[in-house]
Design a protein around this motif. Sequence first.
Motif, PDB file in Angstrom:
ATOM      1  N   VAL A 128       9.336  16.251 -14.890  1.00 46.02           N
ATOM      2  CA  VAL A 128      10.754  16.186 -15.250  1.00 46.02           C
ATOM      3  C   VAL A 128      10.928  15.588 -16.643  1.00 46.02           C
ATOM      4  O   VAL A 128      11.719  16.080 -17.461  1.00 46.02           O
ATOM      5  N   ILE A 129      10.171  14.516 -16.925  1.00 47.65           N
ATOM      6  CA  ILE A 129      10.308  13.853 -18.233  1.00 47.65           C
ATOM      7  C   ILE A 129       9.881  14.785 -19.362  1.00 47.65           C
ATOM      8  O   ILE A 129      10.577  14.931 -20.377  1.00 47.65           O
ATOM      9  N   ASN A 130       8.747  15.453 -19.220  1.00 46.65           N
ATOM     10  CA  ASN A 130       8.267  16.343 -20.276  1.00 46.65           C
ATOM     11  C   ASN A 130       9.139  17.581 -20.426  1.00 46.65           C
ATOM     12  O   ASN A 130       9.175  18.189 -21.505  1.00 46.65           O
ATOM     13  N   SER A 131       9.837  17.961 -19.362  1.00 44.08           N
ATOM     14  CA  SER A 131      10.728  19.114 -19.487  1.00 44.08           C
ATOM     15  C   SER A 131      11.924  18.810 -20.382  1.00 44.08           C
ATOM     16  O   SER A 131      12.579  19.731 -20.873  1.00 44.08           O
ATOM     17  N   LEU A 132      12.217  17.537 -20.592  1.00 45.67           N
ATOM     18  CA  LEU A 132      13.335  17.147 -21.454  1.00 45.67           C
ATOM     19  C   LEU A 132      12.898  16.838 -22.885  1.00 45.67           C
ATOM     20  O   LEU A 132      13.725  16.457 -23.712  1.00 45.67           O
ATOM     21  N   LYS A 133      11.620  16.977 -23.176  1.00 46.89           N
ATOM     22  CA  LYS A 133      11.114  16.675 -24.507  1.00 46.89           C
ATOM     23  C   LYS A 133      11.010  17.930 -25.353  1.00 46.89           C
ATOM     24  O   LYS A 133      10.963  19.050 -24.843  1.00 46.89           O
ATOM     25  N   PHE A 175       5.236  14.373 -10.500  1.00 50.04           N
ATOM     26  CA  PHE A 175       6.555  15.011 -10.494  1.00 50.04           C
ATOM     27  C   PHE A 175       7.477  14.375 -11.530  1.00 50.04           C
ATOM     28  O   PHE A 175       8.251  15.064 -12.201  1.00 50.04           O
ATOM     29  N   ALA A 176       7.398  13.049 -11.647  1.00 48.77           N
ATOM     30  CA  ALA A 176       8.224  12.370 -12.641  1.00 48.77           C
ATOM     31  C   ALA A 176       7.848  12.815 -14.051  1.00 48.77           C
ATOM     32  O   ALA A 176       8.730  13.041 -14.901  1.00 48.77           O
ATOM     33  N   MET A 177       6.555  12.973 -14.321  1.00 51.36           N
ATOM     34  CA  MET A 177       6.126  13.399 -15.648  1.00 51.36           C
ATOM     35  C   MET A 177       6.540  14.841 -15.945  1.00 51.36           C
ATOM     36  O   MET A 177       6.838  15.187 -17.092  1.00 51.36           O
ATOM     37  N   GLY A 227       0.810  -1.214   0.000  1.00 55.89           N
ATOM     38  CA  GLY A 227       0.000   0.000   0.000  1.00 55.89           C
ATOM     39  C   GLY A 227       0.841   1.261   0.000  1.00 55.89           C
ATOM     40  O   GLY A 227       0.535   2.231  -0.713  1.00 55.89           O
ATOM     41  N   LEU A 228       1.920   1.262   0.792  1.00 57.39           N
ATOM     42  CA  LEU A 228       2.809   2.427   0.830  1.00 57.39           C
ATOM     43  C   LEU A 228       3.484   2.652  -0.517  1.00 57.39           C
ATOM     44  O   LEU A 228       3.648   3.795  -0.960  1.00 57.39           O
ATOM     45  N   VAL A 229       3.883   1.558  -1.170  1.00 52.99           N
ATOM     46  CA  VAL A 229       4.513   1.686  -2.484  1.00 52.99           C
ATOM     47  C   VAL A 229       3.531   2.258  -3.501  1.00 52.99           C
ATOM     48  O   VAL A 229       3.886   3.137  -4.306  1.00 52.99           O
ATOM     49  N   VAL A 230       2.284   1.782  -3.470  1.00 47.60           N
ATOM     50  CA  VAL A 230       1.274   2.289  -4.403  1.00 47.60           C
ATOM     51  C   VAL A 230       1.027   3.780  -4.165  1.00 47.60           C
ATOM     52  O   VAL A 230       0.947   4.582  -5.114  1.00 47.60           O
ATOM     53  N   ILE A 231       0.886   4.173  -2.904  1.00 48.67           N
ATOM     54  CA  ILE A 231       0.660   5.587  -2.592  1.00 48.67           C
ATOM     55  C   ILE A 231       1.857   6.432  -3.019  1.00 48.67           C
ATOM     56  O   ILE A 231       1.709   7.534  -3.562  1.00 48.67           O
ATOM     57  N   PHE A 232       3.074   5.921  -2.781  1.00 48.07           N
ATOM     58  CA  PHE A 232       4.282   6.651  -3.168  1.00 48.07           C
ATOM     59  C   PHE A 232       4.343   6.860  -4.676  1.00 48.07           C
ATOM     60  O   PHE A 232       4.642   7.963  -5.155  1.00 48.07           O
ATOM     61  N   VAL A 233       4.020   5.809  -5.436  1.00 51.78           N
ATOM     62  CA  VAL A 233       4.042   5.921  -6.894  1.00 51.78           C
ATOM     63  C   VAL A 233       2.972   6.904  -7.374  1.00 51.78           C
ATOM     64  O   VAL A 233       3.218   7.719  -8.283  1.00 51.78           O
ATOM     65  N   ALA A 234       1.797   6.868  -6.741  1.00 51.47           N
ATOM     66  CA  ALA A 234       0.725   7.773  -7.141  1.00 51.47           C
ATOM     67  C   ALA A 234       1.097   9.227  -6.887  1.00 51.47           C
ATOM     68  O   ALA A 234       0.759  10.111  -7.685  1.00 51.47           O
ATOM     69  N   TYR A 235       1.795   9.486  -5.794  1.00 52.90           N
ATOM     70  CA  TYR A 235       2.187  10.858  -5.483  1.00 52.90           C
ATOM     71  C   TYR A 235       3.362  11.330  -6.335  1.00 52.90           C
ATOM     72  O   TYR A 235       3.436  12.502  -6.703  1.00 52.90           O
ATOM     73  N   MET A 236       4.281  10.437  -6.633  1.00 47.54           N
ATOM     74  CA  MET A 236       5.486  10.826  -7.353  1.00 47.54           C
ATOM     75  C   MET A 236       5.309  10.830  -8.856  1.00 47.54           C
ATOM     76  O   MET A 236       6.128  11.431  -9.560  1.00 47.54           O
ATOM     77  N   PHE A 237       4.270  10.191  -9.371  1.00 40.62           N
ATOM     78  CA  PHE A 237       4.075  10.128 -10.813  1.00 40.62           C
ATOM     79  C   PHE A 237       3.953  11.512 -11.455  1.00 40.62           C
ATOM     80  O   PHE A 237       4.592  11.770 -12.485  1.00 40.62           O
TER      81      PHE A 237
END
Length: 307
Positions: free
Chosen positions: A37-42, A33-35, A21-31
């Motif tokens: 950073v990723i889109n800033s490089l496109k 921010f990750a996008m 559950g903690l991993v799922v919540i962490f991924v949901a919150y960090m997704f």
Amino acid sequence: MTQTTVGGNKKKIMNALSITGLVVIFVAYMFPFAMVVINSLKQKRDIIKSPFSWLFTIKGLSFDNFIKAFVQMDFLNAFKNSLMVTVSATVLVTVLASMLAYYIVRRRNRVSQTIFALMVASMIIPFQAIMIPLVSIYGGTLGILNHRLTLIFMHTGFSMAMSVFMFHGFINGNIPIALEEAAYIDGCTHMQTFFGIVFPLLKPIISTMVILNALAFWNDFLLPSLVLIFDKQIERHKHKTLIPPFAGMNRRILRRRVPLVVLTVLLFFPAVYAQRHADIYYKLDESLPRDLPSIVSNEKLKDDFDM
């Protein structure tokens, strides 16, 4: 034996579910921010064509966008102003709110109780209800807008009520008055007693309020956008901070600037984490017996141990 095994299996299952559950919540919150950073490089065409694609599926990665954003937003100047405003307002709020809360707790009279009641009541007034009169008075009547000192003064004033409320509760419930009485007997003044005895004991609530106030000042958009006026003659904010320049940008430039601002906030947390563990080790070190060598060297106690 069977009950112990079943209990152990249940505990393992619960731990596995908790971690999942903690991993799922962490991924949901960090997704998001990750996008960012990723889109800033496109490139722009890649963002429009496939905004959720990963970097290894995109051609033509460019770091020139970060350089352009760094130059266009005058990052160093904005970062300097944001840092000066945040640090100054946080220090002022911490010192002034703790002093006022200490006075209210220790001087239980009508004046102190009235001040405390008015400050608590002021927290229900939304900022949006007073922002227009605030700008008209400070800008039109006094003419002191577009300066860092004005922004620091306003940040300090608007944060005093909540900070005093928090310090009041902590001092009232955790600081024994016997320590202050002992300091007065030893000849300390009120200022010496507060800064030498009381203030060091406020570390837990100081840490809490510093984090809350610093992040609020750093991320604030509305107040700096009202105080730091855009000068059309020079086409820039003389005292701009990091957040207000985001207003009116196109999305492509905005994607390049967001990671720069987020990174400066993330750099704040390792320092807080290190300070927290330093305090824990300090407390553990203080709890160890300091007189152990003298006990061992005491001849009488050695005889008792031998017996």
